[in-house]
Scaffold this motif. Structure first.
Motif, PDB file in Angstrom:
ATOM      1  N   TYR A  22      44.173  43.370  42.420  1.00 47.22           N
ATOM      2  CA  TYR A  22      43.321  43.049  42.853  1.00 47.22           C
ATOM      3  C   TYR A  22      42.015  43.594  41.422  1.00 47.22           C
ATOM      4  CZ  TYR A  22      43.636  45.537  47.415  1.00 47.22           C
ATOM      5  OH  TYR A  22      44.322  45.978  48.954  1.00 47.22           O
ATOM      6  N   GLU A  23      42.031  43.959  40.464  1.00 47.17           N
ATOM      7  CA  GLU A  23      41.692  43.347  39.015  1.00 47.17           C
ATOM      8  C   GLU A  23      41.323  42.391  38.849  1.00 47.17           C
ATOM      9  OE1 GLU A  23      39.944  46.279  37.645  1.00 47.17           O
ATOM     10  OE2 GLU A  23      40.444  47.565  39.343  1.00 47.17           O
ATOM     11  N   ASP A  24      42.456  41.769  39.035  1.00 50.14           N
ATOM     12  CA  ASP A  24      42.319  40.025  38.542  1.00 50.14           C
ATOM     13  C   ASP A  24      41.790  39.644  39.645  1.00 50.14           C
ATOM     14  OD1 ASP A  24      43.194  38.352  36.797  1.00 50.14           O
ATOM     15  OD2 ASP A  24      43.999  37.461  38.589  1.00 50.14           O
ATOM     16  N   ILE A  25      41.592  39.697  41.289  1.00 49.97           N
ATOM     17  CA  ILE A  25      40.636  39.250  41.933  1.00 49.97           C
ATOM     18  C   ILE A  25      39.325  39.208  41.412  1.00 49.97           C
ATOM     19  CG2 ILE A  25      40.233  38.796  44.428  1.00 49.97           C
ATOM     20  CD1 ILE A  25      43.223  39.156  44.464  1.00 49.97           C
ATOM     21  N   LYS A  26      38.703  40.287  40.677  1.00 50.57           N
ATOM     22  CA  LYS A  26      37.245  40.582  40.932  1.00 50.57           C
ATOM     23  C   LYS A  26      36.919  40.113  39.861  1.00 50.57           C
ATOM     24  CE  LYS A  26      37.805  45.305  41.195  1.00 50.57           C
ATOM     25  NZ  LYS A  26      37.535  47.065  40.644  1.00 50.57           N
ATOM     26  N   TYR A  27      37.960  39.573  38.332  1.00 52.89           N
ATOM     27  CA  TYR A  27      37.482  39.237  37.305  1.00 52.89           C
ATOM     28  C   TYR A  27      37.702  37.872  38.172  1.00 52.89           C
ATOM     29  CZ  TYR A  27      38.561  37.971  32.680  1.00 52.89           C
ATOM     30  OH  TYR A  27      38.360  37.247  31.236  1.00 52.89           O
ATOM     31  N   VAL A  28      38.305  37.075  38.081  1.00 56.98           N
ATOM     32  CA  VAL A  28      38.034  35.309  38.599  1.00 56.98           C
ATOM     33  C   VAL A  28      37.115  35.104  39.286  1.00 56.98           C
ATOM     34  CG1 VAL A  28      40.292  33.715  39.055  1.00 56.98           C
ATOM     35  CG2 VAL A  28      40.670  35.214  37.698  1.00 56.98           C
ATOM     36  N   LEU A  29      37.289  35.916  40.866  1.00 58.29           N
ATOM     37  CA  LEU A  29      35.408  35.871  41.255  1.00 58.29           C
ATOM     38  C   LEU A  29      34.820  36.182  41.038  1.00 58.29           C
ATOM     39  CD1 LEU A  29      38.110  36.290  44.951  1.00 58.29           C
ATOM     40  CD2 LEU A  29      37.646  34.172  43.215  1.00 58.29           C
ATOM     41  N   TRP A  52      48.200  34.282  45.440  1.00 63.21           N
ATOM     42  CA  TRP A  52      47.250  34.396  44.517  1.00 63.21           C
ATOM     43  C   TRP A  52      47.562  33.828  43.010  1.00 63.21           C
ATOM     44  CZ3 TRP A  52      41.684  34.787  43.601  1.00 63.21           C
ATOM     45  CH2 TRP A  52      41.420  35.188  42.273  1.00 63.21           C
ATOM     46  N   GLN A  53      48.693  33.676  42.155  1.00 58.41           N
ATOM     47  CA  GLN A  53      49.444  32.721  40.971  1.00 58.41           C
ATOM     48  C   GLN A  53      48.314  31.695  41.927  1.00 58.41           C
ATOM     49  OE1 GLN A  53      53.376  34.421  41.033  1.00 58.41           O
ATOM     50  NE2 GLN A  53      52.460  35.861  39.675  1.00 58.41           N
ATOM     51  N   GLN A  54      49.083  31.068  42.889  1.00 60.61           N
ATOM     52  CA  GLN A  54      48.853  29.312  43.425  1.00 60.61           C
ATOM     53  C   GLN A  54      47.722  28.862  43.454  1.00 60.61           C
ATOM     54  OE1 GLN A  54      51.307  27.622  46.584  1.00 60.61           O
ATOM     55  NE2 GLN A  54      53.070  28.198  44.534  1.00 60.61           N
ATOM     56  N   VAL A  55      46.414  29.787  43.711  1.00 64.81           N
ATOM     57  CA  VAL A  55      45.226  29.734  43.708  1.00 64.81           C
ATOM     58  C   VAL A  55      43.931  29.709  42.489  1.00 64.81           C
ATOM     59  CG1 VAL A  55      45.381  29.996  46.333  1.00 64.81           C
ATOM     60  CG2 VAL A  55      44.372  31.835  45.503  1.00 64.81           C
ATOM     61  N   ARG A  56      44.974  31.070  42.102  1.00 61.95           N
ATOM     62  CA  ARG A  56      44.146  31.222  41.097  1.00 61.95           C
ATOM     63  C   ARG A  56      43.688  30.158  39.712  1.00 61.95           C
ATOM     64  NH1 ARG A  56      43.685  32.903  35.792  1.00 61.95           N
ATOM     65  NH2 ARG A  56      43.060  35.868  35.054  1.00 61.95           N
ATOM     66  N   PRO A  57      44.665  29.061  39.426  1.00 59.75           N
ATOM     67  CA  PRO A  57      43.947  28.243  38.818  1.00 59.75           C
ATOM     68  C   PRO A  57      42.495  27.916  39.195  1.00 59.75           C
ATOM     69  CG  PRO A  57      46.327  28.254  38.518  1.00 59.75           C
ATOM     70  CD  PRO A  57      45.963  29.500  39.540  1.00 59.75           C
ATOM     71  N   PRO A 138      35.701  33.789  33.673  1.00 57.03           N
ATOM     72  CA  PRO A 138      35.794  34.968  34.157  1.00 57.03           C
ATOM     73  C   PRO A 138      34.719  35.704  33.811  1.00 57.03           C
ATOM     74  CG  PRO A 138      38.002  34.528  32.687  1.00 57.03           C
ATOM     75  CD  PRO A 138      37.009  33.472  33.053  1.00 57.03           C
ATOM     76  N   GLY A 139      35.265  36.893  34.279  1.00 52.16           N
ATOM     77  CA  GLY A 139      34.427  38.447  34.552  1.00 52.16           C
ATOM     78  C   GLY A 139      33.245  38.851  35.166  1.00 52.16           C
TER      79      GLY A 139
END
Length: 273
Positions: A22-29, A52-57, A138-139
């Motif tokens: 969740y925290e990484d989703i907010k950070y990336v999006l 999420w690991q797959q779509v994140r990049p 990100p951020g």
């Protein structure tokens, strides 16, 4: 209104790997909340983590930002305008506008994520690997406001009735985060919904929704630089057939639902004088 659709894991209830994702989703999006699609998929934490690991990049590339921007401003023909300043303080109206802008920013990204996953899970993995146009930083944007979501069972009866109508009109199992956020401003939501509800039944809405969905699938396949390969064979090592069907059901629902939200956010943005 009782919750009658997808069970979801709210941020306040998340722990362990789900909280980390969740925290990484907010950070990336770059937004201050975890959207409904992820809260629903959190009932399958292993899948949420892998997906999420797959779509994140892809979500960290200019390719994605360019693709999302193509979906962000649908060509609505006629939108009524309303002087909300009659009932809202300028600061309140500015906050409402920022909430709408936040969802207008993130919903196209969510639709691209759903498109990438639905294609891959349908044995059509994303393998195009378009050249990377660049990366984004990100951020969470500092100018984006804190967004509270109304907890529907605790809302006043009149507001619950309105939100139930929103869900019913969308043929939805629940109410999107967009509407739960705007429910903090019931006067605004009542006015905008009175205009949006009939528009959702229009031919223009139906045509735009279909066009956005098709465009999202096309750009996710043709313009994303990183592959997405997760499929049912992989999931069969982790989940039962019923659980895989549940995962597919969640993603399919949001894949069909998000194009309408993109249209509705643009409609509300244009309504504000």
């Amino acid at each position: 209104m009782m919750q009658y659709g997808f069970p979801e894991v709210f941020e306040s209830d998340a722990g362990g790997i789900v909280k980390e994702v969740y925290e990484d989703i907010k950070y990336v999006l770059k937004v201050p909340l975890v959207n409904f699609i992820f809260r629903a998929l959190a009932n399958y934490p292993e899948f949420l983590t892998i997906a999420w690991q797959q779509v994140r990049p892809n979500m960290l590339t200019i390719n994605m930002e360019t693709a999302a921007n193509k979906l962000r401003f649908p060509a609505l023909t006629t939108v009524p305008q309303y002087d909300f300043s009659k009932n809202h303080h300028p600061q309140t109206l500015n906050h409402i506008h920022n909430i709408i802008s936040t969802f207008q920013y993130v919903n196209p990204k969510l639709l691209l994520i759903a498109s990438l996953l639905i294609e891959s899970l349908a044995d059509r993995p994303i393998t195009t690997q378009k050249p990377i146009e660049g990366h984004i930083q990100p951020g969470i944007y500092s100018q984006i406001p804190h967004i509270d979501l109304v907890h529907i069972p605790q809302a006043p009866i009149s507001l619950r009735t309105l939100l139930f109508d929103v869900a019913k009109t969308h043929n939805s199992f629940d109410v999107a985060s967009d509407y739960r956020a705007l429910a903090n401003y019931p006067k605004f939501l009542h006015v905008t919904w009175s205009h949006l509800k009939p528009y959702i039944s229009s031919n223009e809405y139906t045509i735009l929704k279909s066009a956005i969905l098709n465009q999202a699938v096309n750009v996710s396949r043709e313009e994303m630089p990183y592959s997405v390969w997760i499929d049912n064979n992989y999931l069969a090592n982790i989940y039962s057939p019923d659980q895989i069907a549940g995962i597919m059901g969640v993603i399919s629902f949001f894949h069909q639902f998000l194009p309408g939200l993109i249209i509705e956010n643009e409609f509300m943005r244009r309504m504000i004088i």
